[in-house]
Design a protein around this motif. Structure first.
Motif, PDB file in Angstrom:
ATOM      1  N   UNK A   1       0.818  -1.207   0.000  1.00 21.93           N
ATOM      2  CA  UNK A   1       0.000   0.000   0.000  1.00 21.93           C
ATOM      3  C   UNK A   1       0.850   1.254   0.000  1.00 21.93           C
ATOM      4  N   UNK A   2       0.171   2.387   0.115  1.00 20.72           N
ATOM      5  CA  UNK A   2       0.831   3.689   0.245  1.00 20.72           C
ATOM      6  C   UNK A   2       0.589   4.159   1.677  1.00 20.72           C
ATOM      7  N   UNK A   3       1.694   4.445   2.386  1.00 22.74           N
ATOM      8  CA  UNK A   3       1.589   4.757   3.809  1.00 22.74           C
ATOM      9  C   UNK A   3       2.224   6.102   4.114  1.00 22.74           C
ATOM     10  N   UNK A   4       1.673   6.839   5.095  1.00 24.92           N
ATOM     11  CA  UNK A   4       2.293   8.113   5.465  1.00 24.92           C
ATOM     12  C   UNK A   4       3.410   7.863   6.477  1.00 24.92           C
ATOM     13  N   UNK A   5       4.046   8.974   6.942  1.00 25.19           N
ATOM     14  CA  UNK A   5       5.229   8.841   7.800  1.00 25.19           C
ATOM     15  C   UNK A   5       4.898   8.091   9.090  1.00 25.19           C
ATOM     16  N   UNK A   6       3.641   8.203   9.532  1.00 26.70           N
ATOM     17  CA  UNK A   6       3.244   7.530  10.769  1.00 26.70           C
ATOM     18  C   UNK A   6       2.837   6.083  10.524  1.00 26.70           C
ATOM     19  N   UNK A   7       2.893   5.668   9.252  1.00 24.46           N
ATOM     20  CA  UNK A   7       2.547   4.280   8.957  1.00 24.46           C
ATOM     21  C   UNK A   7       1.067   4.090   8.686  1.00 24.46           C
ATOM     22  N   UNK A   8       0.340   5.190   8.547  1.00 31.50           N
ATOM     23  CA  UNK A   8      -1.096   5.072   8.269  1.00 31.50           C
ATOM     24  C   UNK A   8      -1.328   4.813   6.786  1.00 31.50           C
ATOM     25  N   UNK A   9      -2.216   3.886   6.486  1.00 35.61           N
ATOM     26  CA  UNK A   9      -2.499   3.546   5.092  1.00 35.61           C
ATOM     27  C   UNK A   9      -3.270   4.666   4.403  1.00 35.61           C
ATOM     28  N   UNK A  10      -2.695   5.187   3.320  1.00 37.96           N
ATOM     29  CA  UNK A  10      -3.361   6.258   2.570  1.00 37.96           C
ATOM     30  C   UNK A  10      -4.156   5.699   1.396  1.00 37.96           C
ATOM     31  N   UNK A  11      -3.664   4.622   0.830  1.00 39.94           N
ATOM     32  CA  UNK A  11      -4.345   3.970  -0.290  1.00 39.94           C
ATOM     33  C   UNK A  11      -3.758   2.572  -0.438  1.00 39.94           C
ATOM     34  N   UNK A  12      -4.412   1.734  -1.216  1.00 36.32           N
ATOM     35  CA  UNK A  12      -3.867   0.385  -1.399  1.00 36.32           C
ATOM     36  C   UNK A  12      -4.860  -0.585  -2.018  1.00 36.32           C
ATOM     37  N   UNK A  13      -6.144  -0.423  -1.695  1.00 37.26           N
ATOM     38  CA  UNK A  13      -7.119  -1.382  -2.203  1.00 37.26           C
ATOM     39  C   UNK A  13      -7.338  -1.197  -3.696  1.00 37.26           C
ATOM     40  N   UNK A  14      -7.201   0.064  -4.114  1.00 37.75           N
ATOM     41  CA  UNK A  14      -7.567   0.381  -5.482  1.00 37.75           C
ATOM     42  C   UNK A  14      -6.414   1.089  -6.199  1.00 37.75           C
ATOM     43  N   UNK A  15      -6.037   0.580  -7.347  1.00 40.49           N
ATOM     44  CA  UNK A  15      -4.898   1.130  -8.085  1.00 40.49           C
ATOM     45  C   UNK A  15      -5.082   2.617  -8.414  1.00 40.49           C
ATOM     46  N   UNK A  16      -6.275   2.970  -8.870  1.00 40.59           N
ATOM     47  CA  UNK A  16      -6.530   4.368  -9.250  1.00 40.59           C
ATOM     48  C   UNK A  16      -6.310   5.295  -8.060  1.00 40.59           C
TER      49      UNK A  16
END
Ligand code: DGT
Ligand code: CA
Ligand code: CA
Ligand code: ZN
Length: 578
Positions: free
Chosen positions: A286-301
């Motif tokens: 997935x895509x994660x912020x500095x704190x490790x929070x998931x910003x995106x991942x389920x959907x490619x778009x």
């Protein structure tokens, strides 16, 4: 026992006879028979039983007898005899550019070369260079050819891999516990050759899914079988093997994994740089912020969106400017934009069906028009039309058009560009055609200056509409002609001549980088299948993929236009020259 096997047996007979020094007309008869067998609409055994096989063009009495032997015994006596006399490794030497049957026979008889490894040995030891009867130039050619063959080894043409992979992904979708599955990797990007097939699937029960995957009936050998990954070898129609990788991921990572495993590696690196600049992290989970929070991942778009990017079509993901394109990405051509096909053959030369049958097949694909472009007189192997026969062909096609309801047949020819740059037909014939494809079929190894000049001369002819398969390359089999492509592209742009993206899976010529170069120079492109039988018309898909990899829009392609616009475009070049 399929037609493909039969066709392969005949091809092999031709190869072995060729090495044995048989006369070329006999060898070619077997090659013709092989092609005819491969393209049969039904099982050869059935056609043999009903007597219909005897009526098929390209199938003579000798062929019939051998088909009968094959159907009855699974063997062809001639092939068995040839196999006993000639080492099995020799035919693959024929696939090496620069190695004709005479040279193969020579190195076999003089140096005992019985296959690729032995050839490499006599090159390295210097024995080949010392061989009488082989010039310095030939030795250099064989060396280069072998290196080319070694580079291509292990890569499978897109047109071969795609049907295998599509069937497999369907089977993966039916495995219990699989929510969805898709093709990723180079296959999704539409590259001309494929190293291995990558399949991604979503499931909560990884090990079970992997287990079911490696047990699919297509599997020849299991390379790896783990918790979330499986890897197998499957067989290709030509007998080689193709690796297929499966990864199982959970729903929340599917989009990120789809992106990661689609690649390319270079594209992924660019995306990761974008993430790092924001102090984020991007990986297959997935895509994660500095704190490790998931910003995106389920959907490619969504992953693209969070990175500040539009959805990037897979064909563009090659780090060729797609991530930094500030003025947006082009709206790429799609298969449905295609209104016709401007290069195909019929029984008038080396095709397997009549023009009428080709038109019917095109009608079933929803096309508005096709061009029938049979071979010109110098293409003797392809049964090219003499001047007289071509005049009659023009009349016949005009008559046919009066009969046809849904599809218009443009009267055309595929005219050889001869070794000196002149065309194989006089202008009077070319002018009588609606459209002319001009192609290089011989003397492809001329030096850069000569062969470029030759192509430019053809492009200068006002009646030449399209340059067919411009470089003459065959994927994994023959290197492209040594053309100055910039000069060719400039001349095509200046004269209003279209360059072809030949969609036949063996060719894909122009290839993606040259397509991009042509498009950037404002050259008109034509995506043609060069079909010799109706099913080949469906290869249009491969040509469209290649066009997309060259950043091509619908408006860059002649055969996306309605017929009147196509005619007008052709007329413009003809008028300019007057
Ligand atoms: P191929 O199989 O040689 O035709 O080419 P690909 O692109 O299908 O390559 P493959 O099968 O090795 O890997 C599939 C994708 O997985 C690849 O396009 C990008 C991603 N990938 C694999 N290894 C790496 C890696 O080391 N770094 C990054 N960034 N991505 C990788
Ligand atoms: Ca791959
Ligand atoms: Ca792979
Ligand atoms: Zn052709």
């Amino acid at each position: 026992m399929g037609n493909k096997e039969l066709a392969a047996a005949f091809e092999r007979i031709a190869d072995l006879l060729d090495i044995q020094g048989e006369q070329s007309f006999r060898v070619n008869a077997y090659r013709r028979a092989s092609r005819a067998l491969k393209d049969l609409p039904q099982d050869a055994a059935d056609l043999l039983a009903s007597g219909a096989l005897a009526e098929v063009p390209g199938i003579g009495k000798g062929t019939l007898e051998k088909v009968e032997q094959f159907v009855k015994t699974g063997k062809i006596a001639l092939l068995e005899d040839l196999r006993a006399a000639i080492p099995g490794g020799l035919p693959e030497l024929l696939d090496i550019p620069g190695m004709g049957p005479k040279k193969v026979a020579l190195v076999w008889k003089e140096l005992g070369v019985d296959g690729i490894d032995a050839l490499r040995r006599v090159i390295d030891s210097g024995e080949l260079a010392k061989l009488k009867g082989l010039g310095e130039k030939s030795v250099a050619q064989i060396k280069a050819g072998l290196e080319f063959a070694e580079r291509s080894a292990g890569r499978t043409a897109l047109g071969v891999a795609l049907p295998i992979a599509t069937a497999l992904v369907e089977q993966v979708r039916r495995i219990r516990g699989v929510c969805r599955a898709d093709l990723a990797g180079s296959l999704r990007r539409g590259t001309e050759t494929i190293g291995d097939v990558d399949i991604l699937c979503e499931s909560a029960s990884g090990p079970k899914v992997v287990e079911a995957f490696v047990s699919l009936s297509a599997t020849k050998r299991v390379l790896a079988s783990g918790e979330t990954k499986g890897s197998v070898l499957v067989e290709k129609p030509d007998g080689g093997e193709l690796q297929v990788d499966l990864r199982v991921v959970p729903a929340e990572s599917y989009g990120a994994a789809y992106m990661y495993f689609t690649g390319s590696k270079e594209h992924n690196v660019r995306l990761r740089e974008l993430a790092i600049r924001r102090k984020w992290k991007l990986n297959e989970w997935g895509l994660f912020d500095a704190a490790g929070k998931r910003l995106a991942g389920a959907d490619e778009i969504d992953v693209y969106k969070r990175l500040g990017l539009p959805f990037i079509p897979p064909e563009l993901r090659e780090d060729r400017g797609e991530v930094s394109a500030t003025d947006g990405l082009p709206k790429l051509i799609e298969r449905d934009d295609i209104r016709g096909d401007l290069h195909m053959h019929t029984t008038a030369s080396d095709g397997t069906v009549s023009a009428e049958q080709m038109a019917e097949a095109a009608g079933r694909l929803g096309y508005e028009y096709i061009a029938i472009t049979d071979h010109s007189r110098s293409s003797t192997i392809a049964n090219g039309l003499s001047i007289d026969r071509m005049w009659r062909q023009i009349d016949r096609l005009r008559e046919l058009n009066k009969k046809l309801r849904h599809v218009t047949v443009l009267v055309g020819c595929e005219c050889d560009i001869l070794a000196d740059g002149t065309l194989d037909y006089p202008d009077s014939i070319l002018a009588a055609c609606d459209l002319v494809v001009a192609s290089l079929h011989s003397s492809l190894r001329q030096d850069r200056v000569a062969i470029t000049r030759r192509l430019l001369a053809a492009i200068d002819n006002p009646y030449v509409t399209i340059v067919g398969h411009p470089t003459g390359r065959l994927i994994n089999k023959r290197e492209p002609a040594d053309l100055d492509m910039e000069a060719v592209v400039a001349a095509a742009a200046r004269t209003g001549t279209a360059l072809e993206i030949n969609a036949a899976w063996q060719r894909l010529d122009l290839h993606d980088r040259h397509v991009r170069m042509a498009r950037d120079a404002g050259v008109m492109l034509a995506i043609d299948t060069d079909s010799h039988a109706p099913p080949q018309l469906e290869q249009m898909e491969l040509g469209v993929r290649t066009a997309r990899r060259g950043w091509v829009r619908a408006e860059d392609v002649l055969n996306t236009r309605p017929l009147p616009a196509v005619r007008k475009w052709i007329a413009r070049k003809r008028a300019k020259a007057r």
